[in-house]
Design a protein around this motif. Structure first.
Motif, PDB file in Angstrom:
ATOM      1  N   VAL A 131       0.846  -1.199   0.000  1.00  0.00           N
ATOM      2  CA  VAL A 131       0.000   0.000   0.000  1.00  0.00           C
ATOM      3  C   VAL A 131       0.877   1.243   0.000  1.00  0.00           C
ATOM      4  O   VAL A 131       0.657   2.178  -0.779  1.00  0.00           O
ATOM      5  CB  VAL A 131      -0.972  -0.010   1.198  1.00  0.00           C
ATOM      6  N   ALA A 132       1.889   1.282   0.855  1.00  0.00           N
ATOM      7  CA  ALA A 132       2.782   2.447   0.938  1.00  0.00           C
ATOM      8  C   ALA A 132       3.474   2.701  -0.398  1.00  0.00           C
ATOM      9  O   ALA A 132       3.621   3.858  -0.817  1.00  0.00           O
ATOM     10  CB  ALA A 132       3.806   2.243   2.049  1.00  0.00           C
ATOM     11  N   ALA A 133       3.878   1.633  -1.071  1.00  0.00           N
ATOM     12  CA  ALA A 133       4.546   1.789  -2.373  1.00  0.00           C
ATOM     13  C   ALA A 133       3.588   2.385  -3.401  1.00  0.00           C
ATOM     14  O   ALA A 133       3.966   3.268  -4.186  1.00  0.00           O
ATOM     15  CB  ALA A 133       5.088   0.447  -2.848  1.00  0.00           C
ATOM     16  N   LEU A 134       2.340   1.932  -3.396  1.00  0.00           N
ATOM     17  CA  LEU A 134       1.360   2.476  -4.341  1.00  0.00           C
ATOM     18  C   LEU A 134       0.995   3.919  -3.972  1.00  0.00           C
ATOM     19  O   LEU A 134       0.819   4.757  -4.865  1.00  0.00           O
ATOM     20  CB  LEU A 134       0.116   1.580  -4.403  1.00  0.00           C
ATOM     21  N   GLN A 135       0.917   4.214  -2.685  1.00  0.00           N
ATOM     22  CA  GLN A 135       0.689   5.605  -2.263  1.00  0.00           C
ATOM     23  C   GLN A 135       1.770   6.519  -2.836  1.00  0.00           C
ATOM     24  O   GLN A 135       1.478   7.597  -3.358  1.00  0.00           O
ATOM     25  CB  GLN A 135       0.690   5.729  -0.736  1.00  0.00           C
ATOM     26  N   ASP A 136       3.017   6.086  -2.736  1.00  0.00           N
ATOM     27  CA  ASP A 136       4.128   6.900  -3.240  1.00  0.00           C
ATOM     28  C   ASP A 136       4.058   7.065  -4.753  1.00  0.00           C
ATOM     29  O   ASP A 136       4.350   8.149  -5.273  1.00  0.00           O
ATOM     30  CB  ASP A 136       5.469   6.289  -2.834  1.00  0.00           C
ATOM     31  N   ARG A 137       3.671   6.017  -5.463  1.00  0.00           N
ATOM     32  CA  ARG A 137       3.541   6.117  -6.928  1.00  0.00           C
ATOM     33  C   ARG A 137       2.452   7.108  -7.309  1.00  0.00           C
ATOM     34  O   ARG A 137       2.619   7.911  -8.220  1.00  0.00           O
ATOM     35  CB  ARG A 137       3.224   4.753  -7.546  1.00  0.00           C
ATOM     36  N   ILE A 138       1.321   7.036  -6.610  1.00  0.00           N
ATOM     37  CA  ILE A 138       0.227   7.962  -6.904  1.00  0.00           C
ATOM     38  C   ILE A 138       0.651   9.390  -6.577  1.00  0.00           C
ATOM     39  O   ILE A 138       0.437  10.313  -7.364  1.00  0.00           O
ATOM     40  CB  ILE A 138      -1.054   7.566  -6.143  1.00  0.00           C
ATOM     41  N   ALA A 139       1.275   9.578  -5.419  1.00  0.00           N
ATOM     42  CA  ALA A 139       1.700  10.913  -4.994  1.00  0.00           C
ATOM     43  C   ALA A 139       2.702  11.520  -5.974  1.00  0.00           C
ATOM     44  O   ALA A 139       2.731  12.743  -6.152  1.00  0.00           O
ATOM     45  CB  ALA A 139       2.290  10.853  -3.589  1.00  0.00           C
ATOM     46  N   ALA A 140       3.507  10.703  -6.622  1.00  0.00           N
ATOM     47  CA  ALA A 140       4.508  11.192  -7.575  1.00  0.00           C
ATOM     48  C   ALA A 140       3.929  11.394  -8.978  1.00  0.00           C
ATOM     49  O   ALA A 140       4.598  11.945  -9.846  1.00  0.00           O
ATOM     50  CB  ALA A 140       5.680  10.215  -7.638  1.00  0.00           C
ATOM     51  N   SER A 141       2.704  10.977  -9.184  1.00  0.00           N
ATOM     52  CA  SER A 141       2.100  11.065 -10.523  1.00  0.00           C
ATOM     53  C   SER A 141       1.401  12.407 -10.718  1.00  0.00           C
ATOM     54  O   SER A 141       1.171  13.153  -9.780  1.00  0.00           O
ATOM     55  CB  SER A 141       1.089   9.927 -10.723  1.00  0.00           C
ATOM     56  N   ASN A 142       1.043  12.634 -11.978  1.00  0.00           N
ATOM     57  CA  ASN A 142       0.255  13.826 -12.317  1.00  0.00           C
ATOM     58  C   ASN A 142      -1.233  13.533 -12.350  1.00  0.00           C
ATOM     59  O   ASN A 142      -2.045  14.461 -12.323  1.00  0.00           O
ATOM     60  CB  ASN A 142       0.684  14.372 -13.679  1.00  0.00           C
ATOM     61  N   GLY A 143      -1.600  12.265 -12.448  1.00  0.00           N
ATOM     62  CA  GLY A 143      -3.006  11.907 -12.528  1.00  0.00           C
ATOM     63  C   GLY A 143      -3.201  10.411 -12.335  1.00  0.00           C
ATOM     64  O   GLY A 143      -2.246   9.635 -12.353  1.00  0.00           O
ATOM     65  N   VAL A 144      -4.466  10.039 -12.159  1.00  0.00           N
ATOM     66  CA  VAL A 144      -4.835   8.639 -11.923  1.00  0.00           C
ATOM     67  C   VAL A 144      -5.937   8.250 -12.894  1.00  0.00           C
ATOM     68  O   VAL A 144      -6.890   9.007 -13.102  1.00  0.00           O
ATOM     69  CB  VAL A 144      -5.322   8.437 -10.468  1.00  0.00           C
ATOM     70  N   LEU A 145      -5.802   7.070 -13.466  1.00  0.00           N
ATOM     71  CA  LEU A 145      -6.845   6.481 -14.301  1.00  0.00           C
ATOM     72  C   LEU A 145      -7.373   5.254 -13.577  1.00  0.00           C
ATOM     73  O   LEU A 145      -6.642   4.281 -13.374  1.00  0.00           O
ATOM     74  CB  LEU A 145      -6.292   6.081 -15.677  1.00  0.00           C
ATOM     75  N   LEU A 146      -8.628   5.318 -13.137  1.00  0.00           N
ATOM     76  CA  LEU A 146      -9.277   4.153 -12.530  1.00  0.00           C
ATOM     77  C   LEU A 146     -10.020   3.406 -13.623  1.00  0.00           C
ATOM     78  O   LEU A 146     -10.847   3.991 -14.327  1.00  0.00           O
ATOM     79  CB  LEU A 146     -10.263   4.587 -11.445  1.00  0.00           C
ATOM     80  N   VAL A 147      -9.722   2.127 -13.759  1.00  0.00           N
ATOM     81  CA  VAL A 147     -10.367   1.285 -14.766  1.00  0.00           C
ATOM     82  C   VAL A 147     -11.218   0.281 -13.992  1.00  0.00           C
ATOM     83  O   VAL A 147     -10.720  -0.676 -13.434  1.00  0.00           O
ATOM     84  CB  VAL A 147      -9.327   0.591 -15.664  1.00  0.00           C
ATOM     85  N   THR A 148     -12.518   0.554 -13.968  1.00  0.00           N
ATOM     86  CA  THR A 148     -13.395  -0.144 -13.045  1.00  0.00           C
ATOM     87  C   THR A 148     -14.339  -1.124 -13.721  1.00  0.00           C
ATOM     88  O   THR A 148     -15.051  -0.768 -14.647  1.00  0.00           O
ATOM     89  CB  THR A 148     -14.205   0.870 -12.208  1.00  0.00           C
ATOM     90  N   PRO A 149     -14.372  -2.356 -13.242  1.00  0.00           N
ATOM     91  CA  PRO A 149     -15.467  -3.241 -13.613  1.00  0.00           C
ATOM     92  C   PRO A 149     -16.747  -2.761 -12.922  1.00  0.00           C
ATOM     93  O   PRO A 149     -16.702  -1.846 -12.091  1.00  0.00           O
ATOM     94  CB  PRO A 149     -15.057  -4.602 -13.041  1.00  0.00           C
ATOM     95  N   GLU A 150     -17.832  -3.387 -13.273  1.00  0.00           N
ATOM     96  CA  GLU A 150     -19.096  -3.121 -12.577  1.00  0.00           C
ATOM     97  C   GLU A 150     -19.634  -4.447 -12.076  1.00  0.00           C
ATOM     98  O   GLU A 150     -19.920  -5.346 -12.860  1.00  0.00           O
ATOM     99  CB  GLU A 150     -20.103  -2.460 -13.524  1.00  0.00           C
ATOM    100  N   TYR A 151     -19.739  -4.551 -10.758  1.00  0.00           N
ATOM    101  CA  TYR A 151     -20.254  -5.760 -10.138  1.00  0.00           C
ATOM    102  C   TYR A 151     -21.554  -5.412  -9.423  1.00  0.00           C
ATOM    103  O   TYR A 151     -21.568  -4.532  -8.558  1.00  0.00           O
ATOM    104  CB  TYR A 151     -19.272  -6.338  -9.123  1.00  0.00           C
ATOM    105  N   ASN A 152     -22.623  -6.081  -9.779  1.00  0.00           N
ATOM    106  CA  ASN A 152     -23.919  -5.874  -9.139  1.00  0.00           C
ATOM    107  C   ASN A 152     -24.317  -4.394  -9.124  1.00  0.00           C
ATOM    108  O   ASN A 152     -24.742  -3.854  -8.107  1.00  0.00           O
ATOM    109  CB  ASN A 152     -23.935  -6.467  -7.724  1.00  0.00           C
ATOM    110  N   ASN A 153     -24.114  -3.745 -10.253  1.00  0.00           N
ATOM    111  CA  ASN A 153     -24.489  -2.343 -10.454  1.00  0.00           C
ATOM    112  C   ASN A 153     -23.682  -1.365  -9.615  1.00  0.00           C
ATOM    113  O   ASN A 153     -24.150  -0.262  -9.325  1.00  0.00           O
ATOM    114  CB  ASN A 153     -25.984  -2.117 -10.208  1.00  0.00           C
ATOM    115  N   ALA A 154     -22.478  -1.728  -9.206  1.00  0.00           N
ATOM    116  CA  ALA A 154     -21.667  -0.832  -8.383  1.00  0.00           C
ATOM    117  C   ALA A 154     -20.187  -1.090  -8.626  1.00  0.00           C
ATOM    118  O   ALA A 154     -19.806  -1.909  -9.454  1.00  0.00           O
ATOM    119  CB  ALA A 154     -22.023  -1.020  -6.912  1.00  0.00           C
ATOM    120  N   MET A 155     -19.364  -0.393  -7.856  1.00  0.00           N
ATOM    121  CA  MET A 155     -17.914  -0.537  -7.945  1.00  0.00           C
ATOM    122  C   MET A 155     -17.480  -1.886  -7.382  1.00  0.00           C
ATOM    123  O   MET A 155     -18.156  -2.449  -6.523  1.00  0.00           O
ATOM    124  CB  MET A 155     -17.235   0.591  -7.183  1.00  0.00           C
ATOM    125  N   PRO A 156     -16.351  -2.403  -7.840  1.00  0.00           N
ATOM    126  CA  PRO A 156     -15.855  -3.671  -7.306  1.00  0.00           C
ATOM    127  C   PRO A 156     -15.250  -3.493  -5.916  1.00  0.00           C
ATOM    128  O   PRO A 156     -14.546  -2.518  -5.648  1.00  0.00           O
ATOM    129  CB  PRO A 156     -14.783  -4.083  -8.320  1.00  0.00           C
TER     130      PRO A 156
END
Length: 183
Positions: free
Chosen positions: A59-84
């Motif tokens: 989690v800490a490693a991914l936090q650091d990657r996100i913090a160092a980025s300019n933006g985030v792309l969430l690629v989401t499936p849809e399970y039971n009409n909602a987020m996974p």
């Protein structure tokens, strides 16, 4: 160089959303890149684990990657009409401790796309993410939407887009999202 971090909300090896994320990485404009991040291995959120052991290294490693980025792309499936649940769980861990939210998410530009074998794409999952990204202080991009319906016909067995119309929509989406991130 504009760096965007992409996260697929599916853990499945043959995930249509992972295929969509990888396709997006191939269609980035010059001067921008899309780093593919994984949520595989992030444990279920447990406040006792956090209190006793702290934030898991993955989690800490991914936090650091996100913090160092300019933006985030969430690629989401849809399970039971909602987020996974696995992607929501990852975001819940990434928002810990609360004092770290501004560093990781604050004012970070975000776009949401998704693929589904069904006929409606991922419209409900994408909408379900909006209160979450708002709560985290992110800046969602509303310039376009990309909800790949009947995704089983869009990708081949290797996970490559075979539908040229969808491929062009994804290319345009990513170029416009990068423009938003750079603005």
């Amino acid at each position: 160089m504009t760096e965007i971090i992409g996260i697929s909300g599916s853990l499945r090896a043959g995930s249509l959303n992972a295929a969509l994320l990888h396709a997006a990485a191939q269609l980035m404009p010059d001067g921008a890149s899309l780093g593919v991040a994984s949520i595989k291995g992030i444990p279920l959120y447990d406040g006792d684990v956090e209190a006793n052991d702290g934030i898991p290294e993955i989690v800490a490693a991914l936090q650091d990657r996100i913090a160092a980025s300019n933006g985030v792309l969430l690629v989401t499936p849809e399970y039971n009409n909602a987020m996974p649940g696995v992607l929501k769980n990852a975001i819940d861990w990434l928002s810990r401790p609360p004092a770290d939210i501004p560093r990781v998410f604050g004012n970070r530009r975000v776009a949401i796309i998704g693929a589904s074998p069904g006929g409606f794409g991922t419209i409900l999952a994408q909408n379900a993410w909006l209160p979450v990204v708002r709560t985290l202080g992110m800046r969602p991009w509303f310039g376009e939407r990309l909800m790949v319906a009947r995704a089983g016909t869009v990708f081949n067995q290797e996970g490559e887009i075979v539908d040229e119309k969808i491929k062009e929509q994804l290319r345009r989406f990513m170029h416009h999202f990068v423009d938003f991130v750079q603005s």
